[in-house]
Structure formats: structure tokens, C-alpha cells
Design an enzyme around this catalytic site. Sequence first.
Site, PDB file in Angstrom:
ATOM      1  N   TYR A   1      12.370  -4.937   5.686  1.00 11.18           N
ATOM      2  CA  TYR A   1      12.839  -3.828   4.861  1.00 11.18           C
ATOM      3  C   TYR A   1      11.667  -3.070   4.267  1.00 11.18           C
ATOM      4  O   TYR A   1      10.527  -3.544   4.301  1.00 11.18           O
ATOM      5  CB  TYR A   1      13.791  -4.316   3.763  1.00 11.18           C
ATOM      6  CG  TYR A   1      13.154  -5.074   2.616  1.00 11.18           C
ATOM      7  CD1 TYR A   1      12.693  -6.372   2.770  1.00 11.18           C
ATOM      8  CD2 TYR A   1      13.007  -4.474   1.368  1.00 11.18           C
ATOM      9  CE1 TYR A   1      12.112  -7.057   1.712  1.00 11.18           C
ATOM     10  CE2 TYR A   1      12.430  -5.152   0.299  1.00 11.18           C
ATOM     11  CZ  TYR A   1      11.987  -6.448   0.478  1.00 11.18           C
ATOM     12  OH  TYR A   1      11.411  -7.120  -0.560  1.00 11.18           O
TER      13      TYR A   1
ATOM     14  N   GLU B   1       1.049 -13.343  -6.424  1.00 15.29           N
ATOM     15  CA  GLU B   1       1.696 -12.058  -6.725  1.00 15.29           C
ATOM     16  C   GLU B   1       3.008 -12.344  -7.433  1.00 15.29           C
ATOM     17  O   GLU B   1       3.377 -13.494  -7.656  1.00 15.29           O
ATOM     18  CB  GLU B   1       1.933 -11.257  -5.440  1.00 15.29           C
ATOM     19  CG  GLU B   1       2.860 -11.963  -4.470  1.00 15.29           C
ATOM     20  CD  GLU B   1       3.124 -11.180  -3.188  1.00 15.29           C
ATOM     21  OE1 GLU B   1       3.017  -9.946  -3.203  1.00 15.29           O
ATOM     22  OE2 GLU B   1       3.457 -11.835  -2.182  1.00 15.29           O
TER      23      GLU B   1
ATOM     24  N   LYS C   1       7.109  -7.925   5.350  1.00 12.89           N
ATOM     25  CA  LYS C   1       8.148  -7.639   4.344  1.00 12.89           C
ATOM     26  C   LYS C   1       9.522  -7.965   4.916  1.00 12.89           C
ATOM     27  O   LYS C   1      10.271  -7.078   5.337  1.00 12.89           O
ATOM     28  CB  LYS C   1       8.049  -6.170   3.893  1.00 12.89           C
ATOM     29  CG  LYS C   1       8.747  -5.900   2.553  1.00 12.89           C
ATOM     30  CD  LYS C   1       8.362  -4.557   2.010  1.00 12.89           C
ATOM     31  CE  LYS C   1       9.204  -4.105   0.840  1.00 12.89           C
ATOM     32  NZ  LYS C   1       9.027  -4.874  -0.383  1.00 12.89           N
TER      33      LYS C   1
ATOM     34  N   LEU D   1       2.028  -9.848  -0.127  1.00 12.19           N
ATOM     35  CA  LEU D   1       2.417  -8.582   0.485  1.00 12.19           C
ATOM     36  C   LEU D   1       1.367  -7.535   0.112  1.00 12.19           C
ATOM     37  O   LEU D   1       0.933  -7.465  -1.041  1.00 12.19           O
ATOM     38  CB  LEU D   1       3.788  -8.143  -0.040  1.00 12.19           C
ATOM     39  CG  LEU D   1       4.333  -6.890   0.635  1.00 12.19           C
ATOM     40  CD1 LEU D   1       4.787  -7.189   2.062  1.00 12.19           C
ATOM     41  CD2 LEU D   1       5.497  -6.310  -0.149  1.00 12.19           C
TER      42      LEU D   1
HETATM   43  C1  LIG Z   1       6.612  -9.837  -3.031  1.00 18.69           C
HETATM   44  C2  LIG Z   1       6.232  -8.429  -3.321  1.00 18.69           C
HETATM   45  N1  LIG Z   1       4.943  -8.153  -3.603  1.00 18.69           N
HETATM   46  C3  LIG Z   1       4.542  -6.892  -3.879  1.00 18.69           C
HETATM   47  C4  LIG Z   1       5.445  -5.839  -3.880  1.00 18.69           C
HETATM   48  C5  LIG Z   1       4.965  -4.449  -4.192  1.00 18.69           C
HETATM   49  O1  LIG Z   1       4.897  -3.706  -3.002  1.00 18.69           O
HETATM   50  P1  LIG Z   1       5.024  -2.125  -3.009  1.00 18.69           P
HETATM   51  O2  LIG Z   1       3.994  -1.629  -3.971  1.00 18.69           O
HETATM   52  O3  LIG Z   1       4.720  -1.740  -1.621  1.00 18.69           O
HETATM   53  O4  LIG Z   1       6.405  -1.795  -3.448  1.00 18.69           O
HETATM   54  C6  LIG Z   1       6.780  -6.074  -3.579  1.00 18.69           C
HETATM   55  C7  LIG Z   1       7.755  -4.973  -3.557  1.00 18.69           C
HETATM   56  O5  LIG Z   1       8.919  -5.134  -3.327  1.00 18.69           O
HETATM   57  C8  LIG Z   1       7.184  -7.404  -3.271  1.00 18.69           C
HETATM   58  O6  LIG Z   1       8.474  -7.682  -2.967  1.00 18.69           O
END
Ligand SMILES: Cc1ncc(COP(=O)(O)O)c(C=O)c1O
Length: 287
Positions: free
Chosen positions: A33, A182, A149, A207
Amino acid sequence: MGRIAYVNGRFVPHAQAAVHIEDRGYQLADAVYEVWALFDGKMADAEGHFARLERSLGELRIPMPMSRRALTLVLRETVRRNRLREGLVYLQVSRGVAPRDHAFPVCGAPPAVVITCKAVDRAAADAKAAKGCAVVTTPENRWGRCDIKTVGLLPNVLAKQAARERGAVEAWFVDDLGLVTEGASSNAWILDADGVLRTRDTNANILRGVTRRTLMDVIAAAGLKVEERAFTPEEARQAREAFITGAGSLVTPITSIDGKPVGDGAVGPVAMRLRSLYIERAKATAV
Ligand SMILES: Cc1ncc(COP(=O)(O)O)c(C=O)c1O
């Protein structure tokens, strides 16, 4: 939630939107996603999210369901039909519908696509951010490919629920070395005692946040120091500031970790400034 969803080629009322029970996303979490923040109806960090989508799909050997150009049109049309200005647009691509079997379908099902969107009250979100948020820590228990993701989010779901039950908005995963990886749906940052902005490096199992990446450029443009260097929860508490980034949270200050204050417990002025700068940049570059 928006009134109209896109499901496999059709725009349908949200209440009637459904996928087949043999959809591999539903059966096996065999799906990826992406989420874009919307500012004035336009997608923020569009390129970064598309690049990560293509990468996630490539890693799982799921074909792009349509060209990036076509996907952009469908995402925009979903936003337009929902008359959405401020909010989030969500895209999910699964390996498609096939009789349940762990291995890939032999006959090659076409990928299944779902798009939904929802409104965000930006003024309320800004007011909430300005008050600062709490996080709790939880042992890292996810698989080794958090760079993809995928919709396989059960550890994130449980961590987020634990956070909610403890009055926090986010959970930070802490690995075997005692270092924060994270958040359950965000990247974790501190402004350390030496005035350096720090976030975990992408060689770690995290991520690669698109907001994180853009914020690095924002930080560089603001003449601040940034390092991809891990920190412990204790270092984060001793830091001047802590915050999280993500398409949903944008940049949100963290004022307590496991019930103990970060620094003096006040909302970080640097985090709030970075929030404004990020939003400014996101609005200026949204498409
Ligand atoms: C596990 C995780 N880390 C980091 C992020 C932040 O990613 P982004 O800045 O691309 O939304 C998300 C966003 O959904 C996430 O699910």
C-alpha cells in the site's frame, strides 16, 4: 471516510465497496500500500510515494497494475469524486484473486487495486501537534523486510493498540541492541543534546519514509545538522526534542516516552518549525 472508493476499475459507493474473499491481500496479506497526504486536493511527495510503491511491488514480484500515469489519474479522480481538499488518499495493490495457496497463482491473476480517501481537519491536527504527543516503547518483533510497505501490519496494530491503552499516540519499536527502529506508522527522530537532528539509518530494518526523506532536504535547506544515527529511548529522553514523521503525522512533536518527559517536557520549537517548513514545501510541490 470518503463516499466513493475505487475497486478494480470501478468507482463505487464506499458502503458497497468490497473485494473478493479469495483476494490474496485479504487471505494472506499478499499486498502493498501507499498513502499520500493531500493538500488542497493535490498529492504531497507524489514522486517519492510512487517510487516506493514500484519498489515494494518489485520486491514482491507483483506487477504495477497500470502505468504510473494511469494510476495518478485514478488517484486524482478518486479525490475529485470525493471533493476532498485536505486529507489522505490510500492505495492498496494485492497479488489478485486466486484459490487460496501460499505460492503465487500459477495462472497469474491480475493485481487487485483499491483506492480510498479520507478528510483530515488540518486545523485540529495542527492544534494537536502543538500540544505534543506521547509515545511508548515496545520490543521490535516485526519481520526482516520492513522496507517493503506491505499490508502485513499485525505487530504495528498490536503496538499501536498498546500505545492507545497507555494514553499515547505512537509506539516506538526498540531492537535487540536497545535502539529505536521506528514508530508503528512513522519514523522516529530526536534533536540531540549537541543540536544534531538524528533518525535511524535505512540499512536498519525500517520503512524508508517519504516524509523522512523530504524532511532531510528541508533540514539541509534550513542549515541544520542531520545524521542518520540510531538512538536509545533513554537518549531520546535526554535529547532536546523528539518527533515523528509520516504522511499522516507530517511532523509531530513528542513530549514523553513511556510516561517520562523528553528534555524539559515542553513541545519542541525546532520540531514545530520543521512541521511548518515541511507543510510549506509539501504544498508548494504537491501535484
Ligand atoms: C512503519 C512506518 N514507518 C514510517 C512511516 C512513514 O512513512 P511516510 O513518511 O512515507 O508516510 C510509515 C507510514 O505509514 C510507517 O507505517
